[in-house]
Write a protein that holds these residues in place. Structure first.
Motif, PDB file in Angstrom:
ATOM      1  N   ILE A  17       0.827  -1.093   0.164  1.00 46.91           N
ATOM      2  CA  ILE A  17      -0.255   0.033  -0.123  1.00 46.91           C
ATOM      3  C   ILE A  17       1.186   1.345   0.002  1.00 46.91           C
ATOM      4  O   ILE A  17       0.438   2.397  -0.490  1.00 46.91           O
ATOM      5  CB  ILE A  17      -0.986   0.094   1.233  1.00 46.91           C
ATOM      6  N   GLU A  18       1.895   1.354   0.653  1.00 44.61           N
ATOM      7  CA  GLU A  18       2.692   2.386   0.875  1.00 44.61           C
ATOM      8  C   GLU A  18       3.351   2.799  -0.562  1.00 44.61           C
ATOM      9  O   GLU A  18       3.419   3.989  -0.887  1.00 44.61           O
ATOM     10  CB  GLU A  18       3.950   2.100   1.758  1.00 44.61           C
ATOM     11  N   ALA A  23       3.112   6.271  -5.508  1.00 52.27           N
ATOM     12  CA  ALA A  23       2.819   6.195  -6.797  1.00 52.27           C
ATOM     13  C   ALA A  23       1.512   7.235  -7.311  1.00 52.27           C
ATOM     14  O   ALA A  23       1.867   7.974  -8.161  1.00 52.27           O
ATOM     15  CB  ALA A  23       2.847   4.909  -7.450  1.00 52.27           C
ATOM     16  N   LEU A  24       0.622   7.133  -6.730  1.00 51.72           N
ATOM     17  CA  LEU A  24      -0.504   7.812  -6.969  1.00 51.72           C
ATOM     18  C   LEU A  24      -0.569   9.240  -6.403  1.00 51.72           C
ATOM     19  O   LEU A  24      -1.501  10.095  -6.824  1.00 51.72           O
ATOM     20  CB  LEU A  24      -1.654   6.844  -6.615  1.00 51.72           C
ATOM     21  N   ALA A  25       0.211   9.496  -5.495  1.00 48.80           N
ATOM     22  CA  ALA A  25       0.209  10.861  -4.837  1.00 48.80           C
ATOM     23  C   ALA A  25       0.837  12.069  -5.979  1.00 48.80           C
ATOM     24  O   ALA A  25       0.445  13.023  -5.740  1.00 48.80           O
ATOM     25  CB  ALA A  25       1.358  11.028  -3.598  1.00 48.80           C
ATOM     26  N   ASP A  26       1.648  11.483  -6.982  1.00 47.59           N
ATOM     27  CA  ASP A  26       2.156  12.244  -7.808  1.00 47.59           C
ATOM     28  C   ASP A  26       1.010  12.910  -8.763  1.00 47.59           C
ATOM     29  O   ASP A  26       0.253  12.026  -9.469  1.00 47.59           O
ATOM     30  CB  ASP A  26       3.461  12.011  -8.541  1.00 47.59           C
ATOM     31  N   THR A  58      10.845  11.849 -18.547  1.00 45.74           N
ATOM     32  CA  THR A  58      10.042  12.044 -17.264  1.00 45.74           C
ATOM     33  C   THR A  58       8.904  11.095 -17.538  1.00 45.74           C
ATOM     34  O   THR A  58       8.293  10.455 -16.490  1.00 45.74           O
ATOM     35  CB  THR A  58       9.499  13.368 -17.426  1.00 45.74           C
ATOM     36  N   ARG A  59       8.175  10.821 -18.898  1.00 47.71           N
ATOM     37  CA  ARG A  59       7.019  10.098 -18.676  1.00 47.71           C
ATOM     38  C   ARG A  59       7.440   8.539 -18.448  1.00 47.71           C
ATOM     39  O   ARG A  59       6.940   7.665 -17.796  1.00 47.71           O
ATOM     40  CB  ARG A  59       6.540   9.951 -20.274  1.00 47.71           C
ATOM     41  N   THR A  60       8.700   8.203 -18.786  1.00 47.57           N
ATOM     42  CA  THR A  60       9.207   6.872 -18.800  1.00 47.57           C
ATOM     43  C   THR A  60       9.412   6.673 -17.196  1.00 47.57           C
ATOM     44  O   THR A  60       9.079   5.588 -16.596  1.00 47.57           O
ATOM     45  CB  THR A  60      10.475   6.696 -19.418  1.00 47.57           C
ATOM     46  N   HIS A  61       9.977   7.770 -16.658  1.00 52.24           N
ATOM     47  CA  HIS A  61      10.415   7.768 -15.058  1.00 52.24           C
ATOM     48  C   HIS A  61       8.905   7.285 -14.450  1.00 52.24           C
ATOM     49  O   HIS A  61       8.850   6.593 -13.308  1.00 52.24           O
ATOM     50  CB  HIS A  61      10.876   8.943 -14.683  1.00 52.24           C
ATOM     51  N   HIS A  62       8.024   8.056 -14.784  1.00 52.21           N
ATOM     52  CA  HIS A  62       6.424   8.094 -14.194  1.00 52.21           C
ATOM     53  C   HIS A  62       5.648   6.497 -14.269  1.00 52.21           C
ATOM     54  O   HIS A  62       5.265   5.862 -13.439  1.00 52.21           O
ATOM     55  CB  HIS A  62       5.568   8.941 -14.453  1.00 52.21           C
ATOM     56  N   GLY A  70       3.188  -1.578  -8.753  1.00 51.76           N
ATOM     57  CA  GLY A  70       2.253  -2.743  -9.091  1.00 51.76           C
ATOM     58  C   GLY A  70       0.950  -2.067  -9.256  1.00 51.76           C
ATOM     59  O   GLY A  70      -0.154  -2.849  -9.364  1.00 51.76           O
ATOM     60  N   VAL A  71       0.822  -0.814  -9.705  1.00 50.79           N
ATOM     61  CA  VAL A  71      -0.312  -0.225 -10.119  1.00 50.79           C
ATOM     62  C   VAL A  71      -0.575  -0.320 -11.778  1.00 50.79           C
ATOM     63  O   VAL A  71      -1.839  -0.457 -12.073  1.00 50.79           O
ATOM     64  CB  VAL A  71      -0.225   1.492  -9.984  1.00 50.79           C
ATOM     65  N   VAL A  72       0.484  -0.407 -12.565  1.00 49.45           N
ATOM     66  CA  VAL A  72       0.286  -0.826 -13.882  1.00 49.45           C
ATOM     67  C   VAL A  72       0.960  -2.221 -14.352  1.00 49.45           C
ATOM     68  O   VAL A  72       2.004  -2.387 -13.848  1.00 49.45           O
ATOM     69  CB  VAL A  72       0.476   0.143 -14.977  1.00 49.45           C
TER      70      VAL A  72
END
Length: 106
Positions: A17-18, A23-26, A58-62, A70-72
């Motif tokens: 969860i952390e 990951a979703l905080a950005d 930057t896109r690659t980093h995200h 584990g989001v995608v």
């Protein structure tokens, strides 16, 4: 080799969860996930197809951050890498979390 393992992805039981919340905080990553959540689960989308005012690196980093959390899922398809949301895994581990985050005001 399975296409999902061409790049390292955490197994469902390794998703924490952390890492997901980080990951979703950005805002950029959250926007990416919002776009992915609107798409059918069958094919994915090339990360460059999501319009964002950021550079390719930057896109690659995200995308990497989202994948490692584990989001995608990211899988190669010819010269592209297609990204899909791991909704089933996230919903199984953290019921309602993703829907709550996606419905939150921007």
């Amino acid at each position: 080799m399975d296409v999902m393992t061409d790049l390292p992805h955490p197994a469902r039981d390794e998703i924490r969860i952390e890492a997901v919340l980080h990951a979703l905080a950005d805002p950029v990553r959250l926007q990416m996930v919002r776009v992915l959540a609107q798409l059918p689960d069958d094919g994915g989308i090339a990360c460059g197809a999501i319009e964002l005012p950021i550079s390719k690196s930057t896109r690659t980093h995200h995308i990497r951050t989202l994948r490692e959390a584990g989001v995608v899922w990211v899988r190669p398809e010819g010269t592209a890498r297609l990204t899909t949301l791991r909704r089933d895994d996230l919903d199984a581990l953290y019921p309602g979390m993703l829907d709550g985050i996606l419905k939150a005001p921007r």
